[in-house]
Every structure is written in structure tokens, then in C-alpha cells.
Enzyme design. Structure first.
Site, PDB file in Angstrom:
ATOM      1  N   LYS A  52      -1.593   0.104   3.915  1.00  0.00           N
ATOM      2  CA  LYS A  52      -2.008   0.424   2.516  1.00  0.00           C
ATOM      3  C   LYS A  52      -3.210   0.554   2.510  1.00  0.00           C
ATOM      4  CE  LYS A  52       1.821  -2.452   0.683  1.00  0.00           C
ATOM      5  NZ  LYS A  52       2.464  -3.929   0.266  1.00  0.00           N
ATOM      6  N   GLN A  96       0.364  -9.759  -0.788  1.00  0.00           N
ATOM      7  CA  GLN A  96       1.378  -8.970  -0.109  1.00  0.00           C
ATOM      8  C   GLN A  96       2.418 -10.362   0.086  1.00  0.00           C
ATOM      9  OE1 GLN A  96       1.862  -6.201   1.114  1.00  0.00           O
ATOM     10  NE2 GLN A  96       3.833  -6.896   2.284  1.00  0.00           N
ATOM     11  N   ASP A 119       1.473  -3.819  -8.436  1.00  0.00           N
ATOM     12  CA  ASP A 119       3.009  -4.072  -7.656  1.00  0.00           C
ATOM     13  C   ASP A 119       4.052  -3.947  -8.565  1.00  0.00           C
ATOM     14  OD1 ASP A 119       3.506  -4.245  -4.895  1.00  0.00           O
ATOM     15  OD2 ASP A 119       2.558  -6.462  -4.674  1.00  0.00           O
TER      16      ASP A 119
HETATM   17  N1  GUN Z   1       6.770  -7.294   0.645  1.00  0.00           N
HETATM   18  C1  GUN Z   1       7.558  -6.127   1.017  1.00  0.00           C
HETATM   19  N2  GUN Z   1       7.377  -5.255   0.019  1.00  0.00           N
HETATM   20  C2  GUN Z   1       6.358  -5.566  -0.699  1.00  0.00           C
HETATM   21  C3  GUN Z   1       5.588  -4.778  -2.017  1.00  0.00           C
HETATM   22  O1  GUN Z   1       6.165  -3.764  -2.387  1.00  0.00           O
HETATM   23  N3  GUN Z   1       4.705  -5.456  -2.352  1.00  0.00           N
HETATM   24  C4  GUN Z   1       4.131  -6.599  -1.956  1.00  0.00           C
HETATM   25  N4  GUN Z   1       3.081  -7.163  -2.663  1.00  0.00           N
HETATM   26  N5  GUN Z   1       4.840  -7.407  -0.910  1.00  0.00           N
HETATM   27  C5  GUN Z   1       5.867  -6.682  -0.389  1.00  0.00           C
END
Ligand code: GUN
Length: 294
Positions: A52, A96, A119
Site C-alpha cells: 500500500k 490494518q 477503508d
Molecule cells: N486486512 C485485510 N484486508 C484489509 C483491508 O482491506 N483493510 C484493512 N484495513 N485491513 C485489511
């Protein structure tokens, strides 16, 4: 059968965003900023967070990663989130998941300013999605919809069957696909582990979305001919022949399901790469809203 090329679509999206950011830089304007916060050292989370961060930097965005130790308390984490709620350089905040067990994820998500909720996990974002208001769509489901759009896959009136009811994929893709909107407007069934026989539902799918988290779970006899298959699974399975000691497989038995499909996403190279592209797209959206840019 057509393989849906997530990598190609993700590159297209990132190129389009980079052009927008380049224009901001040329005009000496502030650029969109994303902060990613992770707690502890889950190896999969590390690799997602790094990807990311790398991708946001590559398109000219401001990117910061906050890696906190596993012992971080819930209050400390919330304090950091609140700091970024007020930081004008960061338009998107991503925490995350999963978080360590001693931290209440719901409380942390609710601490994020909904205007920075790239998100789309905050209850305000979820509520807006359900009632059809403009909001941040969770990144993986948004990426799936982008595949339908860019491959011109008809969704109106089609039966979409979602397997899995997570807050990250199953629930939001369900809420997206039944909306009376373009690249949605589908008839949606959501099914999950409580079903006696999941194949009763999966066999009815015109579009099957597998978000289960079980390697190769969807077999050829669980789908009908001509189905569109979207495989959201990212499962590590041991493979002693590889230097890493594991390989990544999806929730769908690709080899046997692909010949029956009209379209199918591979793993890796499918939905996973789109998640990051849509996160950047959401960050640009948060920026544009904040800075009053169309
Ligand atoms: N863990 C797995 N997929 C995601 C996501 O799209 N966003 C976040 N914040 N954590 C995750």
C-alpha cells in the site's frame, strides 16, 4: 473463458490517478496523503502495508506507515488515530486488520474520522452504502465492481451469489451489488458456513464471489456452465519446493472451475492487486472532498 487481469486493471487505475496527482504537483498544490497504521508483526499484514505504501508513493501521493509494537494499548492506538484525524496532510487513514486480540477493532474503526475512512469500514460509511448514498466503498469490493465495469460484464438482473459474510468483503459486496446503480442492480444471495450444503446456492450463481478463506473450496461441481467467478481468497499453503516455503492459492479450485467459466479471476494476479488500487482511488476521493476539487 476469459481470465480477468487484475494486474492490468490495477495498473490502469494507478496510471489514471498518477495523471491527476501529477497535475496537482504541476500546479504546486498539496498532494493526497495516506497514513497506514499497523500493530504487531503479522507477516501478511506487513506485506499488504508495504505494498500500500509503495504504490501510494509511486503515484506521487504522500505516504506514511506507522508500525506499532504488538503491546500497543487500545488507547494508545486511538490516540494516534485521533492525531491523524486532525492532520491536514493526511486525507486517508487506514488501520490494518486484524489487530491484536487485546484491542477492540470496532472501537478503533469508530475513532477514524469518517471523512478519512478510506477503508469504508466506519459504521457511517457502511450505513451510507446500505441506503445508497455516496461514500467510501471498501477497497476489495470496489475493485470487484471495477472489474465488471472495465470488462463490461453485465450485472443488471444477474444472480450474484456471495460466499462469506465478512465485514471486509462479503457484507459490503452484497450491499454494493443490489443497489439500483450501474455495474450493480443484481439479485444477490449471501451464504455462509451455516448452510447445510453451500452448493445449493453456488450452483445458481451467474456471478459467484468467493470470499471464504479456505484454499480451493469451490469445486467444478458447485458451479454452472458460463459462470463469472470472482475469487477473493488469498490463502498460504505450504510448498516445500518453493524458496518461501509456501504458495498463494485462492478459494476456488481454478484448474477445474476455469473451463466451466465465462470469466474468472486468477490468484495471485486477480482481485488482490485491485484492493490497493482502490485504496489509492479512495484516498484521492477523500482529498478531493476535503480540498473541494471535482
Ligand atoms: N486486512 C485485510 N484486508 C484489509 C483491508 O482491506 N483493510 C484493512 N484495513 N485491513 C485489511
Amino acid at each position: 473463458m476469459i481470465i480477468l487481469d487484475g494486474k492490468k486493471v490495477a495498473e490502469q487505475i494507478k496510471t489514471e490517478l498518477k495523471e491527476k496527482v501529477d497535475k496537482l504537483i504541476a500546479e504546486n498544490k498539496k498532494v493526497p496523503g495516506l497514513v497506514t497504521i499497523m500493530v504487531g508483526d503479522n507477516p501478511a499484514s506487513h506485506s499488504y502495508v508495504n505494498s500500500k505504501s509503495k504504490s501510494s508513493t509511486a503515484i506521487g501521493m504522500l505516504s506514511k506507515v506507522e508500525k506499532l509494537p504488538a503491546e500497543t494499548t487500545e488507547d494508545e492506538l486511538i490516540e494516534l488515530v485521533e492525531k491523524y484525524n486532525y492532520d491536514k496532510n493526511y486525507h486517508g487513514i487506514l488501520v490494518q486488520l486484524p489487530l491484536p486480540k487485546h484491542i477492540n477493532e470496532d472501537r478503533v474503526i469508530m475513532a477514524i474520522n469518517p471523512d478519512k475512512d478510506v477503508d469504508g469500514f466506519h459504521p457511517i460509511s457502511v450505513g451510507k452504502l446500505v441506503i445508497g448514498q455516496d461514500t467510501f466503498l471498501p477497497c476489495t469490493p470496489a475493485g470487484i465492481q471495477e472489474l465488471f465495469k472495465r470488462y463490461n460484464i453485465e450485472t443488471t438482473g444477474k444472480h450474484v451469489v456471495v460466499v462469506g459474510r465478512s465485514n471486509i468483503v462479503g457484507k459490503p459486496i452484497t450491499n454494493i451489488m443490489f443497489q439500483k446503480k450501474q455495474w450493480a442492480n443484481s439479485i444477490v444471495t449471501i451464504c455462509h458456513t451455516a448452510a447445510n450444503d453451500l452448493s445449493v446456492y453456488t450452483k445458481q450463481a451467474d456471478i459467484l464471489i468467493a470470499a471464504i478463506g479456505q484454499p480451493n473450496f469451490i469445486k467444478a461441481d458447485m458451479v454452472k456452465d458460463g459462470v463469472v467467478v470472482i475469487d477473493v481468497g488469498i490463502n498460504r499453503v505450504e510448498d516445500a519446493n518453493l524458496p518461501k516455503g509456501y504458495r498463494i492459492v485462492g478459494d476456488v479450485d481454478f484448474e477445474n472451475v476455469a473451463p466451466k467459466s465465462s470469466y474468472i479471476t486468477p490468484v495471485p494476479g486477480g482481485v488482490g492487486l485491485l484492493t490497493v488500487a482502490m485504496l489509492l482511488s479512495n484516498t484521492y476521493k477523500a482529498y478531493a472532498m476535503k480540498e473541494g476539487i471535482k
